[in-house]
Design an enzyme around this catalytic site. Structure first.
Site, PDB file in Angstrom:
ATOM      1  N   GLU A 102       0.827  -1.387  -0.094  1.00  0.00           N
ATOM      2  CA  GLU A 102      -0.107   0.080   0.010  1.00  0.00           C
ATOM      3  C   GLU A 102       0.893   1.161   0.000  1.00  0.00           C
ATOM      4  OE1 GLU A 102      -3.223   0.201  -0.092  1.00  0.00           O
ATOM      5  OE2 GLU A 102      -3.753  -1.875   0.406  1.00  0.00           O
ATOM      6  N   GLY A 103       1.981   1.172  -0.962  1.00  0.00           N
ATOM      7  CA  GLY A 103       2.763   2.520  -0.851  1.00  0.00           C
ATOM      8  C   GLY A 103       2.205   3.640  -1.285  1.00  0.00           C
ATOM      9  N   CYS A 104       1.130   3.381  -1.830  1.00  0.00           N
ATOM     10  CA  CYS A 104       0.694   4.661  -2.695  1.00  0.00           C
ATOM     11  C   CYS A 104      -0.588   5.195  -2.002  1.00  0.00           C
ATOM     12  CB  CYS A 104       0.332   4.423  -4.150  1.00  0.00           C
ATOM     13  SG  CYS A 104      -0.146   2.829  -4.367  1.00  0.00           S
ATOM     14  N   VAL A 105      -0.644   6.569  -1.633  1.00  0.00           N
ATOM     15  CA  VAL A 105      -1.858   7.292  -1.180  1.00  0.00           C
ATOM     16  C   VAL A 105      -2.506   8.010  -2.241  1.00  0.00           C
ATOM     17  CG1 VAL A 105      -1.665   6.353   1.109  1.00  0.00           C
ATOM     18  CG2 VAL A 105      -0.277   8.380   0.146  1.00  0.00           C
TER      19      VAL A 105
END
Lengths: 105, 410
Positions: A102-105
């Site tokens: 879930e590295g991206c937000v």
């Protein structure tokens, strides 16, 4: 929840095929998932990345991002794409029995 | 005399200075803010410059206009932070400042050098960024006389500041080229490392449909390896070549260099921070706000604003010997310009993805969530005034810091 058989063991997986419980993972399962993902043999470098990801997930509670893998293992992004073609961060997380990164937000 | 030292006088640092100057007794505390730059940029406005909606003068003001009078402003680069010794060294006059409390608000920056070939010959000729005033202005000069062709927008790596900005850029480009009468001659392509239009599923599907409706092509899961200027293509690690006539890049975003120099950052030089208290994970008198923190939410001014009250309360509690409260929920809300005087608003946090509904008053609005409306567009346009006149000065805003489910539906 769907289940799937890897290396003779029945595992719960989510809709994208990621193991639901990382504790159920073992090396035979990794080999089996890798085959499904088109990686016939896991070399020493493959294992180095898998071990890093398992450790990183234990420490931080989540699968590492691509940049965390490259800076943590010293393996370049280019080499990582050779080891795990297409999306390495996602692929290695799957093989390591972890959730999707879930590295991206 | 005790010292509260704030590093960075951008959106987050300025808000902290303004709030803290009301809370701390000036006979007991001095507040110092350090920044190497005299100019405050209204960064959300950069997006509008290529399309001539704003000019550079609309987005700059002197930083000192926004600091309270009882705060000392030091205009200097920061040489190094020495958190074990509670000291920061500055380059100006070799000054060292000992602090009791430190707030890190050093933000994030683009680092185009991280992508091979990006800053080669074509840089700011037919390869641009729009995350700096120089980049946005150069792109405006280019687009003014452009006759059409293939415009590729590439996001190098997540996380980036304002993750909706690339979409807004494309929506506005679609509108701009329509207005110029050359939309038929322009191909718009979005090459993104994400599997779709946005990071969260529901918003990704709605925004993805909008890209399709506006005839903007998406190249998903695209991890850029290099820019090949001679052949005018970008190449990904999995060897997909995407040709361009003009490349608009959102380069790798990293925290400030001083964070790295001081050994306080993660692999992207963001500071490891407790997701809910905003206290540094390593030093209890160090607090982090805004883009500089490694917390897993959007890097945006709205987030810095929602962090503000939690950070202030927790620092004040800590000064009284109380434990900080885990009150920050990752709340973000973003206006997305969608062109043709329409806009979309999204509101979300660590746990709840953007959902449709009304905001801020449940059932009434006036803003519509995850849906195009002219009111959302005017909200975004009015926001610049609110930013300069209310938000930076630490004034009260009519929203809660924590996200609410009221007025939303699944």
């Amino acid at each position: 929840m769907t289940t799937k058989e890897f290396a003779g063991a029945t595992m719960e997986v989510n809709e994208e095929g990621f193991l639901v419980d990382p504790q159920m993972w073992n090396k035979d399962i990794a080999v089996a998932i890798a085959k499904e993902e088109g990686i016939d043999e896991l070399t020493e470098d493959h294992w180095k990345v898998i071990e890093f990801c398992r450790q990183s997930a234990t420490d931080n509670g989540a699968a590492p991002t691509l940049r965390q893998i490259t800076s943590g293992t010293g393996i370049t992004t280019k080499e990582l794409f050779k080891l795990y073609p297409k999306g390495p961060a996602k692929k290695v997380a799957k093989i390591s029995g972890l959730g999707k990164p879930e590295g991206c937000v | 005399m005790k010292t509260l030292l704030i590093l960075g006088g951008g959106t987050a640092g300025t808000m902290v200075a303004n709030k803290m100057s009301h809370h701390l007794d000036p006979l007991e505390w001095r507040i110092i803010i350090v920044d190497e730059n005299e100019t405050h940029y209204y960064q959300p406005g950069f997006l509008f410059i290529p399309f001539e909606i704003y000019s550079p003068s609309d987005v700059v003001k002197p930083k000192r206009d926004f600091y309270p009078s009882n705060v000392e402003f030091v205009h200097s680069q920061i040489e190094i932070i020495e958190p074990d010794d509670n000291r920061v060294r500055l380059t100006r006059d070799n000054r060292a400042i000992d602090y009791d409390y430190l707030v890190i608000a050093t933000g994030s920056r683009i680092v185009p050098e991280e992508t091979e070939g990006l800053t080669d010959n074509g840089w700011r000729e037919n390869v641009f960024d729009f995350y700096t005033l120089e980049g946005a202005t150069a792109l405006n000069r280019f687009l003014k006389f452009w006759k059409g062709g293939r415009l590729v927008l590439n996001v190098a790596e997540m996380p980036i500041k304002c993750p909706v900005a690339p979409l807004e850029f494309l929506f506005l480009a679609d509108w701009f080229f329509h207005e110029r009468g050359i939309r038929d001659k322009v191909e718009l392509v979005y090459a993104t490392p994400l599997p779709g239009a946005f990071t969260k599923p529901k918003a990704s599907s709605i925004l993805g449909d909008m890209l399709k409706d506006k005839n903007i092509l998406v190249e998903p899961d695209y991890m850029i390896m290099e820019v090949d200027h001679d052949k005018s293509v970008i190449r990904s690690y999995d060897e997909r070549e995407v040709p361009y006539d003009v490349l608009v890049s959102v380069p790798v975003n990293m925290g400030s260099e001083v964070i790295d120099r001081s050994g306080m950052g993660n692999e992207l030089s963001f500071v490891p921070t407790d997701n809910h208290t905003l206290q540094s994970e390593n030093w209890e008198n160090v607090w982090v706000i805004g883009d500089a923190a490694d917390v897993p939410t959007s890097k945006a001014g709205s987030v810095a604003h929602f962090m503000l009250d939690v950070l202030i309360e927790n620092m004040l509690r800590h000064m009284e010997g109380l434990d900080p409260l885990p009150k920050f929920d990752g709340h973000a809300n973003c206006f997305i310009e969608s062109g043709f005087e329409n806009g979309i608003l999204i509101d979300f946090n660590y746990d709840v993805e953007p959902l449709p509904g009304k905001y801020p008053l449940p059932g009434f609005g006036p803003f519509s969530l995850l849906k195009e409306s002219p009111v959302n567009h005017w909200g975004k346009m009015m926001f610049r005034w609110i930013y300069w006149n209310v938000l930076l000065k630490g004034g009260e805003m009519p929203f809660e810091s924590q996200m609410t489910m009221a007025g939303k539906w699944n």
